[in-house]
Design an enzyme around this catalytic site. Structure first.
Site, short mmCIF file in Angstrom:
data_model
loop_
_atom_site.label_atom_id
_atom_site.label_comp_id
_atom_site.label_asym_id
_atom_site.label_seq_id
_atom_site.Cartn_x
_atom_site.Cartn_y
_atom_site.Cartn_z
N SER A 81 -4.87 14.67 -12.48
CA SER A 81 -4.87 13.54 -11.66
C SER A 81 -3.96 13.58 -10.60
O SER A 81 -3.72 12.76 -9.54
CB SER A 81 -4.97 12.30 -12.37
OG SER A 81 -3.72 11.86 -12.83
N THR A 198 -4.01 8.91 -10.62
CA THR A 198 -2.90 8.87 -9.88
C THR A 198 -1.82 8.49 -10.67
O THR A 198 -1.75 7.57 -11.58
CB THR A 198 -3.11 7.88 -8.80
OG1 THR A 198 -4.42 7.98 -7.96
CG2 THR A 198 -1.99 7.50 -7.90
N THR A 216 -0.89 11.64 -5.94
CA THR A 216 -2.24 11.96 -6.67
C THR A 216 -2.95 13.29 -6.08
O THR A 216 -2.31 13.67 -5.13
CB THR A 216 -3.14 10.53 -6.19
OG1 THR A 216 -4.46 10.65 -7.07
CG2 THR A 216 -3.39 10.63 -4.81
N ARG A 226 -10.71 14.29 2.95
CA ARG A 226 -10.68 12.78 2.40
C ARG A 226 -9.31 12.45 2.18
O ARG A 226 -8.42 12.89 1.31
CB ARG A 226 -11.48 12.72 1.37
CG ARG A 226 -11.41 11.24 0.92
CD ARG A 226 -10.80 10.88 -0.24
NE ARG A 226 -10.79 9.53 -1.11
CZ ARG A 226 -9.88 9.36 -1.84
NH1 ARG A 226 -8.91 10.07 -2.49
NH2 ARG A 226 -10.12 8.11 -2.59
N VAL A 227 -8.68 11.36 2.72
CA VAL A 227 -7.51 10.71 2.35
C VAL A 227 -7.93 9.21 1.79
O VAL A 227 -8.66 8.61 2.02
CB VAL A 227 -6.84 10.67 3.60
CG1 VAL A 227 -5.47 9.79 3.45
CG2 VAL A 227 -6.37 11.55 4.29
N GLY A 228 -7.25 9.27 0.74
CA GLY A 228 -7.23 7.80 -0.18
C GLY A 228 -6.43 6.93 0.21
O GLY A 228 -5.44 6.65 1.09
N ASP A 229 -6.03 5.81 -0.74
CA ASP A 229 -5.15 4.98 -0.60
C ASP A 229 -3.74 5.43 -0.91
O ASP A 229 -2.88 4.91 -0.38
CB ASP A 229 -5.42 3.65 -1.51
CG ASP A 229 -5.41 4.12 -3.04
OD1 ASP A 229 -5.78 5.12 -3.44
OD2 ASP A 229 -5.15 3.17 -3.89
N THR A 249 -3.62 2.35 -8.55
CA THR A 249 -4.29 3.66 -8.96
C THR A 249 -5.85 3.07 -9.05
O THR A 249 -6.01 1.82 -9.14
CB THR A 249 -3.93 4.12 -10.31
OG1 THR A 249 -4.20 3.16 -11.50
CG2 THR A 249 -2.61 4.45 -10.51
N GLY A 250 -6.59 3.97 -8.89
CA GLY A 250 -8.18 3.69 -8.90
C GLY A 250 -8.87 4.00 -7.47
O GLY A 250 -8.42 4.63 -6.72
N GLY A 252 -9.85 4.47 -4.42
CA GLY A 252 -8.80 4.33 -3.24
C GLY A 252 -9.61 3.47 -1.70
O GLY A 252 -9.05 2.88 -1.12
N1 ASP Z 1 -6.37 6.04 -5.89
C1 ASP Z 1 -6.63 7.39 -5.78
C2 ASP Z 1 -7.49 7.75 -4.54
O1 ASP Z 1 -8.45 7.18 -4.48
C3 ASP Z 1 -7.42 7.89 -7.04
C4 ASP Z 1 -7.12 7.33 -8.48
O2 ASP Z 1 -6.20 6.61 -8.52
O3 ASP Z 1 -7.91 7.49 -9.43
O4 ASP Z 1 -7.18 8.76 -3.87
#
Ligand code: ASP
Length: 350
Positions: A81, A198, A216, A226-229, A249-250, A252
């Site tokens: 991850s 993450t 992450t 793609r850019v996440g949170d 985490t999770g 984004g």
């Molecule tokens: N938060 C991360 C993202 O969306 C992914 C994750 O934590 O599972 O990039």
């Protein structure tokens, strides 16, 4: 607790006790401690909290400590991850996101969609310290890392490549890619085919200063670019040295639409405990998830998000949409995982 972890935990608490008693570490007299040492991280961060706690107890600034902590997981090929060994985008290329925030200077740095560099958290720190910017992405982030001497390397391990290949082969029965029979796919790969993750790590040091980092490989098999949170200040991480810090985490996308970490810190400023603030923000995220694709057949969220927080007084907490869930904490005495409150049981996610 396994014997090794028990011994480590005992050693850490011994170190904590001696630091707090003598304020003398490695021959250096530390400034008077303003409070307790605290390190909080996600489930996969138990080695990170241990490393960061050792460093803080030896006098490190919280930022140095939390980055060194997450570097262990970034370098671990078995954690799919984060960093080296992270699951790639849909084209089989690993793209990493990270940000750091330093409480005492209220400064921040971040990188997104960075390829070929296994420690994006170190590059994020350099963006903070050696540029006038906060966020560098893609090609620019890579050039910046190379200018600072980082070496390019292929981050796709053989195991991560196989997991990606199984995902690709299983996508459709209308294309020309075929999965091998399920009994030929090793069990250990199956759990990763739709998993991601993450690491976030927050620290309160002996000077009473707070810093944090989130790093992450993002959503597995994402669209390239793609850019996440995780690299977005306020979403994947937020620190206010006078109040506290939050990391996440999770999924984004849902965090980006709610700037959850910023809001957790604001609720703590208003007096909520870290746990109550995390729960209140997740409740809002759930209420805001109105699109049909964000709900499952029961009307519950079709995604998970987790928040982790600490405050200036040395209190900590976390919450998760789905559980049971755990997070990693060094509370000044013990380094161990603790349960997070959650809204729904895992069995209701599908
Ligand atoms: N938060 C991360 C993202 O969306 C992914 C994750 O934590 O599972 O990039």
């Amino acid at each position: 607790m396994r014997r090794r972890s028990f011994l480590k935990s005992t050693l850490l608490s011994g170190l904590a006790a001696s630091v707090l008693k003598s304020k003398m570490v490695d021959g250096a007299v530390l400034k008077e401690s303003k409070g307790k040492v605290l390190v909080v991280s996600s489930y996969n961060g138990l080695r990170a909290t241990e490393k960061a706690a050792q460093m803080i107890l030896n006098g490190s600034d919280a930022l140095d400590a939390v980055i060194a902590g997450v570097n262990i997981v970034e370098n671990d090929p078995d954690d799919h991850s984060v960093g080296y060994g992270g699951l790639p985008n849909e084209e089989g290329v690993v793209e990493l996101d990270s940000c750091v925030m330093h409480g005492p200077t209220h400064n921040a740095g971040a990188v997104a969609a960075l390829r070929n560099i296994k420690n994006p958290s170190k590059v994020a720190r350099l963006v903070m310290e050696r540029t006038d910017h906060v966020l560098l992405v893609g090609e620019g982030a890579l050039k910046f890392a190379k200018a600072h001497g980082f070496k390019e390397e292929d981050l796709l391990t053989d195991e991560a490549r196989k997991i990606w290949l199984y995902w690709k082969e299983g996508l459709s029965d209308k294309d020309d890619w075929f999965l091998p029979p399920m009994d030929q796919i090793p069990e250990k790969y199956k759990k990763w085919i739709h998993t991601t993750g993450t690491i976030t790590c927050l620290g309160l040091d002996l000077q009473g200063n707070i810093s944090g980092v989130t790093t992450t490989s993002g959503l597995a098999f994402k669209i390239p670019g793609r850019v996440g949170d995780s690299p977005i200040i306020g979403a994947g991480l937020y620190v206010d040295n006078e109040v506290g810090a939050c990391g996440s985490t999770g999924r984004g996308e849902e965090n980006l639409k709610n700037l959850s970490c910023y809001q957790v810190v604001e609720y703590m400023r208003d007096g909520l405990s870290p746990e109550a603030a995390c729960k209140k923000v997740l409740k809002r995220v759930i209420d805001h998830a109105k699109l049909p694709e964000l709900k499952n057949s029961r009307g519950y969220p079709s995604f998970n998000l987790r928040l982790y927080a600490l405050n200036k007084n040395g209190e900590f907490g976390s919450a998760s949409i789905y559980g049971p869930a755990e997070f990693s904490v060094f509370d000044g005495k013990e380094n161990k995982r603790r349960p997070s409150p959650f809204f729904y049981e895992w069995k209701y996610l599908k």
